[in-house]
Design a protein around this motif. Structure first.
Motif, mmCIF file in Angstrom:
data_model
loop_
_atom_site.group_PDB
_atom_site.id
_atom_site.type_symbol
_atom_site.label_atom_id
_atom_site.label_comp_id
_atom_site.label_asym_id
_atom_site.label_seq_id
_atom_site.Cartn_x
_atom_site.Cartn_y
_atom_site.Cartn_z
ATOM 1 N N GLY A 50 0.771 -1.232 0.000
ATOM 2 C CA GLY A 50 0.000 0.000 0.000
ATOM 3 C C GLY A 50 0.801 1.279 0.000
ATOM 4 O O GLY A 50 0.237 2.356 0.070
ATOM 5 N N THR A 52 -1.254 1.406 10.239
ATOM 6 C CA THR A 52 -0.872 1.576 8.838
ATOM 7 C C THR A 52 0.471 0.911 8.519
ATOM 8 O O THR A 52 0.972 1.043 7.410
ATOM 9 C CB THR A 52 -0.803 3.071 8.469
ATOM 10 N N GLU A 63 -7.044 2.540 -2.843
ATOM 11 C CA GLU A 63 -7.614 1.265 -3.289
ATOM 12 C C GLU A 63 -6.537 0.272 -3.752
ATOM 13 O O GLU A 63 -6.558 -0.904 -3.375
ATOM 14 C CB GLU A 63 -8.633 1.524 -4.415
ATOM 15 N N ARG A 75 -4.793 -1.027 -0.785
ATOM 16 C CA ARG A 75 -5.584 -2.032 -0.049
ATOM 17 C C ARG A 75 -5.533 -3.370 -0.776
ATOM 18 O O ARG A 75 -5.464 -4.429 -0.164
ATOM 19 C CB ARG A 75 -7.024 -1.537 0.118
ATOM 20 N N ALA A 81 -11.068 -4.558 -2.149
ATOM 21 C CA ALA A 81 -10.297 -3.322 -1.955
ATOM 22 C C ALA A 81 -11.192 -2.111 -2.205
ATOM 23 O O ALA A 81 -11.137 -1.111 -1.479
ATOM 24 C CB ALA A 81 -9.086 -3.304 -2.882
ATOM 25 N N THR A 92 -13.541 -1.348 0.825
ATOM 26 C CA THR A 92 -12.986 -1.150 2.171
ATOM 27 C C THR A 92 -12.323 0.226 2.321
ATOM 28 O O THR A 92 -11.250 0.341 2.914
ATOM 29 C CB THR A 92 -11.963 -2.268 2.508
ATOM 30 N N LYS A 93 -12.996 1.242 1.785
ATOM 31 C CA LYS A 93 -12.465 2.600 1.872
ATOM 32 C C LYS A 93 -12.183 2.968 3.341
ATOM 33 O O LYS A 93 -12.970 2.628 4.231
ATOM 34 C CB LYS A 93 -13.503 3.571 1.285
ATOM 35 N N TYR A 150 -10.091 1.722 5.354
ATOM 36 C CA TYR A 150 -9.563 0.662 6.215
ATOM 37 C C TYR A 150 -8.045 0.800 6.282
ATOM 38 O O TYR A 150 -7.401 1.074 5.271
ATOM 39 C CB TYR A 150 -9.896 -0.726 5.645
ATOM 40 N N SER A 151 -7.505 0.569 7.459
ATOM 41 C CA SER A 151 -6.039 0.561 7.594
ATOM 42 C C SER A 151 -5.527 -0.842 7.266
ATOM 43 O O SER A 151 -6.316 -1.797 7.158
ATOM 44 C CB SER A 151 -5.654 0.904 9.025
ATOM 45 N N GLY A 152 -4.213 -0.963 7.145
ATOM 46 C CA GLY A 152 -3.597 -2.272 6.909
ATOM 47 C C GLY A 152 -3.978 -3.265 7.992
ATOM 48 O O GLY A 152 -4.302 -4.417 7.719
ATOM 49 N N LEU A 170 -7.495 -4.410 7.489
ATOM 50 C CA LEU A 170 -7.604 -5.349 6.369
ATOM 51 C C LEU A 170 -7.121 -6.738 6.793
ATOM 52 O O LEU A 170 -7.724 -7.750 6.453
ATOM 53 C CB LEU A 170 -6.799 -4.842 5.164
#
Ligand code: ATP
Length: 280
Positions: free
Chosen positions: A21, A63, A199, A202, A229, A232-233, A235-237, A240
């Motif tokens: 990302g 992140t 995106e 992600r 992806a 999942t706007k 969303y952090s790592g 996810l």
């Protein structure tokens, strides 16, 4: 010494380190701003310049800051870096926090004393550094205790007792709270913001965390990571990774009976499907 490993990492590839990302551009900035400027003490003395002493990774939680700092540390000297946590270092006893801060540098100090320029590079990762390095004068206790903790840290980085074999990587979700003095040249001078992934980012992160199950044929063919992806706007790592974990538990719950748990499970029958991800 192992610290010269840095020169073997010209092709610095974040994804191969399990970090998604952040994009090629980021890897490039990162490599130039940081990796190429950190060199072992014996090289620094020949070049006549000091290596970068400190770096700050900042941005929202989850992140990949810790993940990245750990990988960088490992990459630089081939072993796991020392990781400390701001709140853990804080003590309610007078003078104890300063001592804890001093102790962090004890190994590096010993190494510099006994091996001079041949000393290894000691990487110290300081998570939640804001806990001990809030702006001086910003705390209301009026005791000046905070000031002396910040000073203690600065002394080791660029003060009279400065160490030449230390790289401090500080991390924070609240850069705005940090004492300005900590961010000056010679201190945490390389500052990299790590923000929430877009995106594509992600997608990369989902790929990293489903890689193993794909390799071992646990991932159903209908799983569309690109679509996940897109859905999942923000969303952090870490979130996810949580979705992937949760999808696996949906899949196992759906496909295993309680009896199975006491028997050897037929691996072939387990598939994580798109529905499991959507449920997650
Ligand atoms: P915090 O500020 O809460 O300490 P952080 O930014 O340091 O968070 P990490 O602790 O590195 O975040 O992330 C937690 C876990 O989430 C990682 O160990 C990793 O499994 C996953 N993760 C987070 N970001 C990424 C990423 N960019 N690529 C791959 N995995 C990630």
């Amino acid at each position: 010494a192992a610290s010269s490993n840095i020169f073997r990492h010209k092709e610095f590839n974040l994804q191969s380190l399990g970090i998604g990302g952040l994009g090629n551009e980021f890897a490039d900035i990162f490599r130039r701003a940081f990796a190429s400027r950190v060199f072992p003490p014996h090289v620094a003395s020949k070049l006549g310049v000091k290596h970068v002493k400190g770096m700050l990774l900042y941005g929202p939680p989850g992140t990949g800051k810790t993940l990245m700092a750990r990988q960088i540390g490992k990459m630089l000297n081939g072993r796991d870096p020392k990781i400390v946590n701001g709140p853990e270092v804080l003590s309610k006893f007078v003078g104890e926090t300063e001592k804890n801060v001093r102790d962090l540098f004890a190994d590096a100090e010993q190494d510099q004393k006994s091996r001079g320029d041949q000393s290894d590079l000691h990487v110290i990762i300081f998570d939640e550094i804001d806990a001990i390095c809030k702006s001086r004068g910003s705390t209301r206790d009026g005791t000046g205790v905070h000031d002396s903790i910040v000073n203690q840290l600065l002394t080791k980085i660029d003060g009279v007792e400065a160490l030449n074999n230390v790289l401090l990587i500080g991390m924070t979700n609240r850069k705005d709270l940090l004492d300005e003095a900590l961010l000056r040249p010679g201190r945490l001078e390389v500052q990299v913001e790590i923000s929430l992934p877009d995106e594509n980012g992600r997608h990369q992160i989902l790929q990293i965390h489903t890689n193993k199950m794909k390799e071992n044929s646990f991932l159903a063919p209908d799983v569309n990571l690109q679509e996940l992806a897109a859905r999942t706007k923000n969303y952090s790592g870490a979130e996810l990774e949580g979705v992937v974990k949760s999808a696996v538990s949906y899949a196992l719950n759906r496909q295993l009976s309680l009896d199975d748990l006491t028997k050897k499970v037929d691996e072939e029958s387990i598939k994580v499907t798109m529905d499991d991800f959507l449920n997650a």
